[in-house]
Design a protein around this motif. Structure first.
Motif, PDB file in Angstrom:
ATOM      1  N   GLU A  65       0.842  -1.199   0.000  1.00  0.00           N
ATOM      2  CA  GLU A  65       0.000   0.000   0.000  1.00  0.00           C
ATOM      3  C   GLU A  65       0.879   1.252   0.000  1.00  0.00           C
ATOM      4  O   GLU A  65       1.930   1.284   0.628  1.00  0.00           O
ATOM      5  CB  GLU A  65      -0.894   0.018   1.246  1.00  0.00           C
ATOM      6  CG  GLU A  65      -2.074  -0.903   1.180  1.00  0.00           C
ATOM      7  CD  GLU A  65      -3.042  -0.673   2.330  1.00  0.00           C
ATOM      8  OE1 GLU A  65      -2.873   0.339   3.055  1.00  0.00           O
ATOM      9  OE2 GLU A  65      -3.955  -1.489   2.500  1.00  0.00           O
ATOM     10  N   PRO A  66       0.446   2.284  -0.703  1.00  0.00           N
ATOM     11  CA  PRO A  66       1.211   3.530  -0.666  1.00  0.00           C
ATOM     12  C   PRO A  66       1.125   4.184   0.708  1.00  0.00           C
ATOM     13  O   PRO A  66       0.190   3.929   1.474  1.00  0.00           O
ATOM     14  CB  PRO A  66       0.532   4.400  -1.738  1.00  0.00           C
ATOM     15  CG  PRO A  66      -0.844   3.832  -1.878  1.00  0.00           C
ATOM     16  CD  PRO A  66      -0.731   2.371  -1.586  1.00  0.00           C
ATOM     17  N   CYS A  68       0.762   7.559   3.086  1.00  0.00           N
ATOM     18  CA  CYS A  68       0.117   8.868   2.985  1.00  0.00           C
ATOM     19  C   CYS A  68       0.286   9.631   4.285  1.00  0.00           C
ATOM     20  O   CYS A  68       0.425   9.045   5.360  1.00  0.00           O
ATOM     21  CB  CYS A  68      -1.367   8.731   2.651  1.00  0.00           C
ATOM     22  SG  CYS A  68      -2.329   7.862   3.911  1.00  0.00           S
ATOM     23  N   LYS A 107      -2.080  15.305  -2.270  1.00  0.00           N
ATOM     24  CA  LYS A 107      -1.359  14.167  -2.823  1.00  0.00           C
ATOM     25  C   LYS A 107      -2.245  13.434  -3.816  1.00  0.00           C
ATOM     26  O   LYS A 107      -3.471  13.402  -3.663  1.00  0.00           O
ATOM     27  CB  LYS A 107      -0.932  13.211  -1.697  1.00  0.00           C
ATOM     28  CG  LYS A 107      -0.090  12.021  -2.140  1.00  0.00           C
ATOM     29  CD  LYS A 107       1.279  12.419  -2.617  1.00  0.00           C
ATOM     30  CE  LYS A 107       2.111  11.190  -2.960  1.00  0.00           C
ATOM     31  NZ  LYS A 107       3.439  11.550  -3.506  1.00  0.00           N
ATOM     32  N   PHE A 109      -2.993   9.745  -5.864  1.00  0.00           N
ATOM     33  CA  PHE A 109      -2.798   8.300  -5.884  1.00  0.00           C
ATOM     34  C   PHE A 109      -3.627   7.702  -7.028  1.00  0.00           C
ATOM     35  O   PHE A 109      -4.706   8.210  -7.352  1.00  0.00           O
ATOM     36  CB  PHE A 109      -3.222   7.665  -4.556  1.00  0.00           C
ATOM     37  CG  PHE A 109      -2.357   8.065  -3.397  1.00  0.00           C
ATOM     38  CD1 PHE A 109      -1.150   7.434  -3.161  1.00  0.00           C
ATOM     39  CD2 PHE A 109      -2.755   9.088  -2.541  1.00  0.00           C
ATOM     40  CE1 PHE A 109      -0.339   7.819  -2.098  1.00  0.00           C
ATOM     41  CE2 PHE A 109      -1.965   9.475  -1.479  1.00  0.00           C
ATOM     42  CZ  PHE A 109      -0.747   8.842  -1.255  1.00  0.00           C
ATOM     43  N   GLN A 128       5.292   0.805  -9.052  1.00  0.00           N
ATOM     44  CA  GLN A 128       5.030   1.072  -7.642  1.00  0.00           C
ATOM     45  C   GLN A 128       6.336   1.261  -6.880  1.00  0.00           C
ATOM     46  O   GLN A 128       6.437   2.120  -5.993  1.00  0.00           O
ATOM     47  CB  GLN A 128       4.216  -0.066  -7.022  1.00  0.00           C
ATOM     48  CG  GLN A 128       3.898   0.100  -5.542  1.00  0.00           C
ATOM     49  CD  GLN A 128       2.881   1.196  -5.269  1.00  0.00           C
ATOM     50  OE1 GLN A 128       2.746   2.155  -6.025  1.00  0.00           O
ATOM     51  NE2 GLN A 128       2.159   1.069  -4.169  1.00  0.00           N
ATOM     52  N   ASP A 133       2.798   5.322  -5.581  1.00  0.00           N
ATOM     53  CA  ASP A 133       1.535   6.064  -5.592  1.00  0.00           C
ATOM     54  C   ASP A 133       0.381   5.247  -6.157  1.00  0.00           C
ATOM     55  O   ASP A 133      -0.621   5.810  -6.592  1.00  0.00           O
ATOM     56  CB  ASP A 133       1.695   7.373  -6.383  1.00  0.00           C
ATOM     57  CG  ASP A 133       2.146   7.144  -7.833  1.00  0.00           C
ATOM     58  OD1 ASP A 133       2.283   5.972  -8.237  1.00  0.00           O
ATOM     59  OD2 ASP A 133       2.367   8.146  -8.540  1.00  0.00           O
ATOM     60  N   LEU A 135      -2.542   2.323  -5.556  1.00  0.00           N
ATOM     61  CA  LEU A 135      -3.328   1.487  -4.650  1.00  0.00           C
ATOM     62  C   LEU A 135      -3.984   0.406  -5.490  1.00  0.00           C
ATOM     63  O   LEU A 135      -4.862   0.694  -6.306  1.00  0.00           O
ATOM     64  CB  LEU A 135      -4.388   2.312  -3.919  1.00  0.00           C
ATOM     65  CG  LEU A 135      -5.303   1.511  -2.982  1.00  0.00           C
ATOM     66  CD1 LEU A 135      -4.518   0.986  -1.785  1.00  0.00           C
ATOM     67  CD2 LEU A 135      -6.478   2.370  -2.507  1.00  0.00           C
TER      68      LEU A 135
END
Length: 330
Positions: A65-66, A68, A107, A109, A128, A133, A135
């Motif tokens: 997962e990115p 944040c 931001k 995504f 990735q 970025d 998901l």
């Protein structure tokens, strides 16, 4: 006298059952709504209730997962096809690129589902690793799964990141990040219960029953012949509280394979009113430079068009200083 008493007792029991159901309905409305308006009586109960979204099944461990930053002013969720690398690269180089010292944090995504193409999956892994970025959800990336993709993105944003506002858009759209975060922080008059975008007219909200259409919805999936007011999927903004209310409804309301209509349906059930705004443009026409001081989202841009639009934003900073700033959504 006995038959009369029995009849009265039956009537009293029926009334009590109806009152209990009514109180339960009102309680659910208050828990899910943000505007306090309650449920709409215009729609039959059976048209909305069924198996809601199973959010736990949407998350995938195939891509990390990115990360944040919590509490940012704006998070932008961009739906993208796995093969649209050129679109994502163009966005990263233009309106998703940080523009120096930003007064208000935001931001971008990208929301992507699984692909059966192993080479493409490998490229996504590399992408990735380079940008962090993306998901990725557990569902196969098809148009009919777009609703799941968006629900997954909103759920992730609300639970993990908690931005003040969420913008959902597509990878063929331009977002005016030069102005939107500042507008939301300084000028936006609707701080809570915000659901804003380009609304469809009543005749455009008719449910499509043609099975050959990509927007086809069966009677079993949605029983009514038109959708409640909803914003075009090119771009709509939800405040954090409105997003939470939409997610609560999604756990109860069966999803339909028309993402933007489903979000509008959830918002309507949660008591969140749609605000229509001309700042979201469904078409990319020859906008003047000064239009870029007003427009927030523009649809139908090729990867090459993104740089042209971003250049127009830069030019508008100095060319249009004499124009009065618009500080409302209309």
């Amino acid at each position: 006298m006995a038959p009369i008493r029995i009849g009265c007792l039956k009537l009293l029991l029926c009334f009590s059952a109806f009152l209990s159901l009514l109180l339960l309905w009102c309680q659910l409305s208050q828990e899910s709504g943000v505007s306090g308006e309650g449920w709409s009586w215009a729609f039959p109960f059976s048209a909305f209730w069924g198996n809601g979204v199973d959010f736990s099944s949407l998350f995938s461990g195939d891509l990390p997962e990115p990360l944040c930053q919590r509490g940012q002013v704006l998070m932008i969720l961009v739906t993208s096809h796995p093969a649209h690398l050129e679109h994502r690269e163009a966005i990263r180089k233009t309106w998703a690129a940080p523009g120096g010292a930003a007064d208000y944090t935001w931001k971008v995504f990208f929301l992507i589902g699984h692909t059966v193409d192993r080479d493409l999956e490998w490229h996504l892994q590399k992408e990735q690793g380079a940008y962090g970025d993306i998901l990725m959800g557990s569902y196969v990336d098809t148009y009919r799964n777009l609703t799941l993709k968006v629900m997954h993105g909103i759920k992730w944003a609300v639970d993990r990141c908690r931005p003040q506002y969420i913008l959902k858009t597509d990878d063929d759209c331009f977002v005016n990040t030069d102005r939107l975060p500042t507008f939301l922080a300084q000028h936006n008059p609707v701080k809570t219960g915000l659901y804003v975008g380009s609304a469809f007219s009543r005749d455009k909200r008719v449910v499509i029953r043609d099975s050959s259409s990509k927007w086809y919805v069966s009677h079993g999936e949605y029983g009514l012949e038109s959708y409640p007011p909803y914003a075009s999927g090119i771009g709509y903004i939800l405040s954090l509280d409105a997003a939470r209310a939409v997610l609560r409804m999604a756990e109860l309301v069966s999803p339909i394979p028309v993402e933007d209509a489903y979000v509008g349906l959830l918002a309507e059930k949660a008591g969140v009113r749609l605000l229509s705004s001309a700042r979201f443009a469904k078409h990319n026409i020859k906008w003047s430079i000064c239009n870029y001081r007003y427009l927030m989202v523009i649809h139908r841009l090729s990867p090459q068009d993104q740089e042209i639009a971003q250049d127009s934003v830069r030019r508008a900073r100095t060319t249009c200083l004499g124009n009065k700033e618009v500080t409302h959504w209309k």
